[in-house]
Design an enzyme around this catalytic site. Structure first.
Site, PDB file in Angstrom:
ATOM      1  N   HIS A  98       0.851  -1.194   0.000  1.00 27.80           N
ATOM      2  CA  HIS A  98       0.000   0.000   0.000  1.00 27.80           C
ATOM      3  C   HIS A  98       0.890   1.248   0.000  1.00 27.80           C
ATOM      4  O   HIS A  98       1.384   1.664   1.053  1.00 27.80           O
ATOM      5  CB  HIS A  98      -0.916   0.001   1.222  1.00 27.80           C
ATOM      6  CG  HIS A  98      -1.922  -1.097   1.242  1.00 27.80           C
ATOM      7  ND1 HIS A  98      -3.020  -1.102   0.404  1.00 27.80           N
ATOM      8  CD2 HIS A  98      -2.001  -2.230   1.991  1.00 27.80           C
ATOM      9  CE1 HIS A  98      -3.745  -2.191   0.637  1.00 27.80           C
ATOM     10  NE2 HIS A  98      -3.143  -2.890   1.586  1.00 27.80           N
ATOM     11  N   HIS A 108      -0.735  -6.539  -5.400  1.00 24.18           N
ATOM     12  CA  HIS A 108      -0.771  -7.834  -4.706  1.00 24.18           C
ATOM     13  C   HIS A 108      -0.121  -8.866  -5.618  1.00 24.18           C
ATOM     14  O   HIS A 108      -0.261  -8.817  -6.850  1.00 24.18           O
ATOM     15  CB  HIS A 108      -2.225  -8.253  -4.428  1.00 24.18           C
ATOM     16  CG  HIS A 108      -2.409  -9.728  -4.261  1.00 24.18           C
ATOM     17  ND1 HIS A 108      -2.800 -10.548  -5.312  1.00 24.18           N
ATOM     18  CD2 HIS A 108      -2.242 -10.537  -3.184  1.00 24.18           C
ATOM     19  CE1 HIS A 108      -2.874 -11.790  -4.872  1.00 24.18           C
ATOM     20  NE2 HIS A 108      -2.545 -11.822  -3.599  1.00 24.18           N
ATOM     21  N   ASN A 110       1.174 -13.302  -5.467  1.00 25.77           N
ATOM     22  CA  ASN A 110       1.207 -14.530  -4.698  1.00 25.77           C
ATOM     23  C   ASN A 110       1.655 -15.663  -5.603  1.00 25.77           C
ATOM     24  O   ASN A 110       1.218 -15.749  -6.750  1.00 25.77           O
ATOM     25  CB  ASN A 110      -0.185 -14.836  -4.117  1.00 25.77           C
ATOM     26  CG  ASN A 110      -0.284 -16.220  -3.514  1.00 25.77           C
ATOM     27  OD1 ASN A 110      -0.732 -17.160  -4.163  1.00 25.77           O
ATOM     28  ND2 ASN A 110       0.137 -16.340  -2.279  1.00 25.77           N
ATOM     29  N   VAL A 111       2.563 -16.495  -5.113  1.00 31.50           N
ATOM     30  CA  VAL A 111       2.884 -17.753  -5.781  1.00 31.50           C
ATOM     31  C   VAL A 111       2.881 -18.836  -4.712  1.00 31.50           C
ATOM     32  O   VAL A 111       3.370 -18.627  -3.594  1.00 31.50           O
ATOM     33  CB  VAL A 111       4.239 -17.719  -6.525  1.00 31.50           C
ATOM     34  CG1 VAL A 111       4.115 -16.918  -7.818  1.00 31.50           C
ATOM     35  CG2 VAL A 111       5.349 -17.126  -5.655  1.00 31.50           C
ATOM     36  N   HIS A 147       0.706  -5.118 -18.184  1.00 32.57           N
ATOM     37  CA  HIS A 147       0.208  -6.282 -18.918  1.00 32.57           C
ATOM     38  C   HIS A 147       1.229  -6.818 -19.918  1.00 32.57           C
ATOM     39  O   HIS A 147       1.254  -8.039 -20.166  1.00 32.57           O
ATOM     40  CB  HIS A 147      -1.120  -5.942 -19.597  1.00 32.57           C
ATOM     41  CG  HIS A 147      -2.280  -6.007 -18.650  1.00 32.57           C
ATOM     42  ND1 HIS A 147      -2.898  -7.191 -18.328  1.00 32.57           N
ATOM     43  CD2 HIS A 147      -2.904  -5.047 -17.921  1.00 32.57           C
ATOM     44  CE1 HIS A 147      -3.867  -6.965 -17.456  1.00 32.57           C
ATOM     45  NE2 HIS A 147      -3.893  -5.673 -17.199  1.00 32.57           N
ATOM     46  N   HIS A 177     -20.895  -7.201  -5.823  1.00 34.66           N
ATOM     47  CA  HIS A 177     -21.819  -6.277  -5.157  1.00 34.66           C
ATOM     48  C   HIS A 177     -21.562  -4.828  -5.569  1.00 34.66           C
ATOM     49  O   HIS A 177     -22.392  -3.958  -5.326  1.00 34.66           O
ATOM     50  CB  HIS A 177     -21.730  -6.424  -3.634  1.00 34.66           C
ATOM     51  CG  HIS A 177     -20.402  -6.050  -3.051  1.00 34.66           C
ATOM     52  ND1 HIS A 177     -19.294  -6.846  -3.164  1.00 34.66           N
ATOM     53  CD2 HIS A 177     -20.013  -4.963  -2.338  1.00 34.66           C
ATOM     54  CE1 HIS A 177     -18.273  -6.282  -2.539  1.00 34.66           C
ATOM     55  NE2 HIS A 177     -18.678  -5.131  -2.039  1.00 34.66           N
ATOM     56  N   ARG A 262      -1.332 -17.769  10.917  1.00 37.90           N
ATOM     57  CA  ARG A 262      -1.024 -16.665  11.821  1.00 37.90           C
ATOM     58  C   ARG A 262      -1.836 -15.442  11.395  1.00 37.90           C
ATOM     59  O   ARG A 262      -1.612 -14.870  10.327  1.00 37.90           O
ATOM     60  CB  ARG A 262       0.467 -16.358  11.784  1.00 37.90           C
ATOM     61  CG  ARG A 262       0.898 -15.328  12.818  1.00 37.90           C
ATOM     62  CD  ARG A 262       2.412 -15.302  12.892  1.00 37.90           C
ATOM     63  NE  ARG A 262       2.857 -14.384  13.922  1.00 37.90           N
ATOM     64  CZ  ARG A 262       3.100 -13.081  13.711  1.00 37.90           C
ATOM     65  NH1 ARG A 262       2.919 -12.567  12.504  1.00 37.90           N
ATOM     66  NH2 ARG A 262       3.524 -12.314  14.692  1.00 37.90           N
TER      67      ARG A 262
END
Length: 304
Positions: A98, A108, A110-111, A147, A177, A262
């Site tokens: 952030h 963000h 993630n692997v 991209h 939503h 955690r």
């Protein structure tokens, strides 16, 4: 699945965490990541690294975890009920950054690698991950660069990989939503095992290695743009969408909480400050309206 394969993935993930933290720290004149090592009573543990109150990064975390258990959490078996009640290994690097300046996007990545085992049955394993970008004030050239780098990560594995995982990302990081995407997307993949271990592992590494190439140039280009209270307030308002997605829809958050991970490390993805306004709408033709009108619906950014 042998021990050498597991060790190989773990060592890569630890080195990836080191690399990303080092390169992000290079953008900060003073603050550094703090490290927190933790153990999980049921098995495994992790290495959490958090940066706070920087000139560039208001708050962020780059976390490694490797946890083991006797039952896969429901979030991992919802679409694969045949894996329920299997023992599991799950390891990965997950990060959320952030920035302080509203002109620098939140990001963000993630692997991850999961193994599901049951005595007398074949071991099932798979890779997953990706990265996505959440701008507050979007610049088209930055989005195209993001991209292009995502496509570059995918190209050695086939021309259909980028469009497939780009589409999956658009669909996954969508807030029904609100009827809008969380940001401008990137890559998302899961359950990857059909290419065999070596090729799947190579693809996961390519995604992990290309993340910093996609993000750092944007940070460097935008971190010194002057901003006012107006831009800051809009950033905090849009951060509220980030909170909504992570707490309501994100499977990674659910997996961590359901596996008794955690909590502090799982919820480091939350922004340090956010706000909500009742029925707020951007002023017509404003910079804020541009985000809604041009960037928060899926689009082919490499053909526009």
């Amino acid at each position: 699945m042998n021990t050498d394969d597991i060790t190989q993935v773990k060592n890569y993930l630890l080195s990836l965490q080191d690399k990303i933290c080092s390169q992000l720290e290079n953008e900060e004149p003073q603050v550094r990541f703090i490290e927190d090592l933790w153990d999980r009573p049921e098995g495994g543990g992790g290495r959490t690294r958090v940066i706070e109150n920087g000139q560039v990064f208001e708050q962020g975390g780059v976390n490694f975890s490797y946890v083991r258990g006797i039952n896969l959490p429901a979030s991992a078996t919802a679409k694969r009920p045949e894996l329920a009640n299997r023992q599991f290994h799950a390891m990965g690097v997950s990060l959320v950054i952030h920035p302080k300046n509203p002109f620098v996007p939140t990001t963000h990545a993630n692997v991850r690698f999961l193994i599901a085992e049951e005595p007398g049955m074949p071991t099932i394993w798979w890779f997953g991950g990706g990265f996505d970008l959440t701008p507050f004030y979007a610049f088209k050239e930055d989005v195209i660069h993001w991209h292009k780098t995502a496509r570059l990560a995918c190209q050695p594995f086939g021309n259909d990989i980028y469009p497939t995982y780009k589409k999956w990302c658009d669909e996954y990081f969508f807030l029904p939503h609100r009827n809008e995407t969380r940001g401008i997307g990137g890559l998302f993949f899961d359950d990857l095992n059909e290419w065999g271990f070596d090729r799947c592992f190579s693809f996961m590494q390519s995604v992990g290695n290309h993340f910093i190439d996609a993000y750092l140039p944007i940070v460097q280009k935008r971190k010194n743009i002057p901003y006012s209270d107006r831009e800051r307030e809009f950033q905090l308002y849009r951060r509220g969408r980030y909170v909504e997605f992570n707490l309501v829809y994100d499977r990674g958050t659910l997996f961590g909480l359901q596996s008794n991970g955690r909590t502090e490390s799982i919820l480091m993805s939350m922004p340090p400050l956010a706000r909500w306004k009742y029925n707020w709408k951007p002023e017509p033709k404003s910079a804020e309206a541009v985000l809604y009108e041009e960037y928060l619906q899926p689009k082919d950014w490499l053909d526009c």
